[in-house]
Design an enzyme around this catalytic site. Structure first.
Site, PDB file in Angstrom:
ATOM      1  N   TYR A   9       0.839  -1.196   0.000  1.00  0.00           N
ATOM      2  CA  TYR A   9       0.000   0.000   0.000  1.00  0.00           C
ATOM      3  C   TYR A   9       0.873   1.244   0.000  1.00  0.00           C
ATOM      4  CZ  TYR A   9      -3.116   3.697   1.618  1.00  0.00           C
ATOM      5  OH  TYR A   9      -3.809   4.876   1.725  1.00  0.00           O
ATOM      6  N   ASP A  30      -2.813   5.507  -2.704  1.00  0.00           N
ATOM      7  CA  ASP A  30      -3.668   6.618  -2.310  1.00  0.00           C
ATOM      8  C   ASP A  30      -3.698   7.636  -3.446  1.00  0.00           C
ATOM      9  OD1 ASP A  30      -4.974   8.690  -1.001  1.00  0.00           O
ATOM     10  OD2 ASP A  30      -3.686   8.638   0.776  1.00  0.00           O
ATOM     11  N   ASP A  47      -5.746  10.478  -2.928  1.00  0.00           N
ATOM     12  CA  ASP A  47      -6.355  11.646  -2.276  1.00  0.00           C
ATOM     13  C   ASP A  47      -7.715  11.961  -2.895  1.00  0.00           C
ATOM     14  OD1 ASP A  47      -4.359  11.868  -0.441  1.00  0.00           O
ATOM     15  OD2 ASP A  47      -3.419  13.641  -1.288  1.00  0.00           O
ATOM     16  N   ASN A  95      -8.639   0.633   7.291  1.00  0.00           N
ATOM     17  CA  ASN A  95      -7.320   1.234   7.472  1.00  0.00           C
ATOM     18  C   ASN A  95      -7.003   1.309   8.958  1.00  0.00           C
ATOM     19  OD1 ASN A  95      -4.941   2.712   7.175  1.00  0.00           O
ATOM     20  ND2 ASN A  95      -6.002   4.669   6.954  1.00  0.00           N
ATOM     21  N   ASP A 119       0.607  15.208   6.187  1.00  0.00           N
ATOM     22  CA  ASP A 119      -0.425  14.839   5.221  1.00  0.00           C
ATOM     23  C   ASP A 119      -1.572  15.851   5.277  1.00  0.00           C
ATOM     24  OD1 ASP A 119      -2.066  13.568   3.440  1.00  0.00           O
ATOM     25  OD2 ASP A 119      -2.632  11.942   4.781  1.00  0.00           O
ATOM     26  N   GLU A 158     -11.211   9.807  -2.498  1.00  0.00           N
ATOM     27  CA  GLU A 158     -12.031  10.136  -1.333  1.00  0.00           C
ATOM     28  C   GLU A 158     -12.947  11.333  -1.555  1.00  0.00           C
ATOM     29  OE1 GLU A 158      -8.843  12.770   1.218  1.00  0.00           O
ATOM     30  OE2 GLU A 158      -8.380  10.685   0.724  1.00  0.00           O
ATOM     31  N   CYS A 169      -4.993  13.995   6.609  1.00  0.00           N
ATOM     32  CA  CYS A 169      -5.016  12.589   6.988  1.00  0.00           C
ATOM     33  C   CYS A 169      -6.375  12.232   7.565  1.00  0.00           C
ATOM     34  CB  CYS A 169      -3.914  12.312   8.011  1.00  0.00           C
ATOM     35  SG  CYS A 169      -4.018  10.686   8.788  1.00  0.00           S
ATOM     36  N   ARG A 227     -13.555   5.853  -1.257  1.00  0.00           N
ATOM     37  CA  ARG A 227     -13.311   6.097   0.173  1.00  0.00           C
ATOM     38  C   ARG A 227     -14.152   7.270   0.654  1.00  0.00           C
ATOM     39  NH1 ARG A 227      -7.533   8.084   2.944  1.00  0.00           N
ATOM     40  NH2 ARG A 227      -8.461   9.757   4.164  1.00  0.00           N
ATOM     41  N   HIS A 246      -7.415   4.422  -4.258  1.00  0.00           N
ATOM     42  CA  HIS A 246      -8.626   4.905  -3.601  1.00  0.00           C
ATOM     43  C   HIS A 246      -8.719   6.415  -3.748  1.00  0.00           C
ATOM     44  CE1 HIS A 246      -6.586   6.381   0.104  1.00  0.00           C
ATOM     45  NE2 HIS A 246      -5.947   5.218   0.161  1.00  0.00           N
ATOM     46  N   GLU A 285     -13.286   5.328   6.127  1.00  0.00           N
ATOM     47  CA  GLU A 285     -12.172   5.775   6.948  1.00  0.00           C
ATOM     48  C   GLU A 285     -12.641   6.101   8.362  1.00  0.00           C
ATOM     49  OE1 GLU A 285      -9.246   5.534   7.695  1.00  0.00           O
ATOM     50  OE2 GLU A 285      -8.098   6.946   6.460  1.00  0.00           O
TER      51      GLU A 285
END
Length: 325
Positions: free
Chosen positions: A67, A110, A112, A239, A82, A139, A147, A186, A137, A216
């Site tokens: 990942y 990721d 974002d 996660n 982040d 989001e 984060c 996500r 993913h 998340e």
């Protein structure tokens, strides 16, 4: 046997039906292999890696999926937190390196928020696929995201989130020859708008074409179990970050709760901070790195980085540069 017709308004791609990935040997194509792993029994455990060293060590330990954490990549490449500082180019550059180390091992990356509107999301998909990433993913946070385990998050509307998912799906399906690239929806809305809204968003994301659902910051075992049940048969990703919003579920516990993928986003980054901090303090105090090296000489270090493979390749090609190392 009668085949159930897809519901109106719901994305359907017969080629990507999980049933098509149940049989046969694991593919050397990383995206296809990830789909096979998702379709078959067992949870997929993907440790978060932050650079080439952590990726090499994860592969050495025997992990069959990696990942690429956005937080870890931002920290490693930029030395920054982040909070929406890293760009698509930062993430793609990291992915190209990681995916090249053992190309058949799937890397989930990721993405974002997709780095902008639908055209940017589509560009992200195309560049990730070109880099060798198996799945990503995307989001529903605002562009100035943070984060998922920090407080104060803000999310976009349902429709804007779904626009991101649709753009990713369209981009994937437009790749010549057909791509198995896995799109993971996500949501960070659980901490902002509540679990009910989070589940609704993921159901809508699945209808729009997301292959996997990622909630998340799920805070309890009961909530994870109920989320898995509500989203079935879509696979669910969880996660785990030590000290974060989600309890420190083990891989085995997450599997019993019904999760299909578990990622440990900061496992390598946090370990690296502790290890390097100890080494630097020891060097500062003693004036030598002897104790922190723990007997690892340069050759042993480079062997972890693939030295023996390089020597073997050179010899097979008729080279003689590395007969003595």
């Amino acid at each position: 046997m009668e085949i159930e017709a897809p519901r109106a308004g719901v994305y359907h791609n017969a080629r990507l039906d999980p049933k098509n990935y149940l049989e046969g040997p694991l593919s050397h194509n990383a995206a296809t292999r990830l789909r096979q792993m998702l379709a078959r029994p067992g949870i997929v455990c993907a440790p978060g890696i932050c650079d080439g060293i952590s990726a090499r060590v994860a592969l050495e330990a025997g992990f069959d999926c990696l990942y690429q954490s956005g937080a870890a990549t931002t920290a490693s490449r930029l030395g920054q937190p982040d909070v929406a500082i890293a760009t698509l180019n930062d993430f793609v550059g990291a992915a190209q390196m990681v995916c090249s180390l053992q190309p058949s091992v799937p890397v989930i990356a990721d993405a974002d928020t997709g780095f902008g509107g639908p055209a940017n999301v589509a560009r992200t998909v195309r560049q990730y696929v070109s880099a060798g990433v198996a799945g990503m993913h995307i989001e529903d946070q605002v562009q100035t995201k943070r984060c998922g385990h920090l407080l104060g998050k803000q999310v976009v509307s349902r429709e804007e989130f779904l626009t991101r998912i649709r753009a990713a799906v369209i981009a994937r399906d437009s790749i010549p020859g057909g791509s198995d690239f896995v799109i993971i929806g996500r949501t960070d809305s659980a901490q902002v708008l509540g679990m009910e809204e989070a589940v609704i968003r993921l159901k809508l994301a699945a209808d729009a074409g997301a292959d996997v659902c990622f909630i998340e910051g799920v805070k309890t075992e009961e909530l994870l179990r109920s989320t898995v049940a509500a989203l079935a048969p879509k696979p669910v990703l969880v996660n785990v970050i030590s000290g974060g919003l989600t309890p420190s579920f083990t891989t085995q516990e997450a599997e019993r709760m019904g999760a299909k993928i578990i990622i440990f986003s900061l496992v390598s980054s946090v370990a690296m901070v502790h290890a390097v901090r100890d080494a630097m303090r020891s060097l500062k105090k003693t004036g030598t790195d002897f104790s922190s090296a723990r007997g690892m000489d340069p050759k042993a270090f480079f062997e972890v980085m693939g030295l023996n493979e390089v020597i073997e390749l050179d010899a097979k090609a008729g080279g003689s540069a590395f007969q003595i190392v």
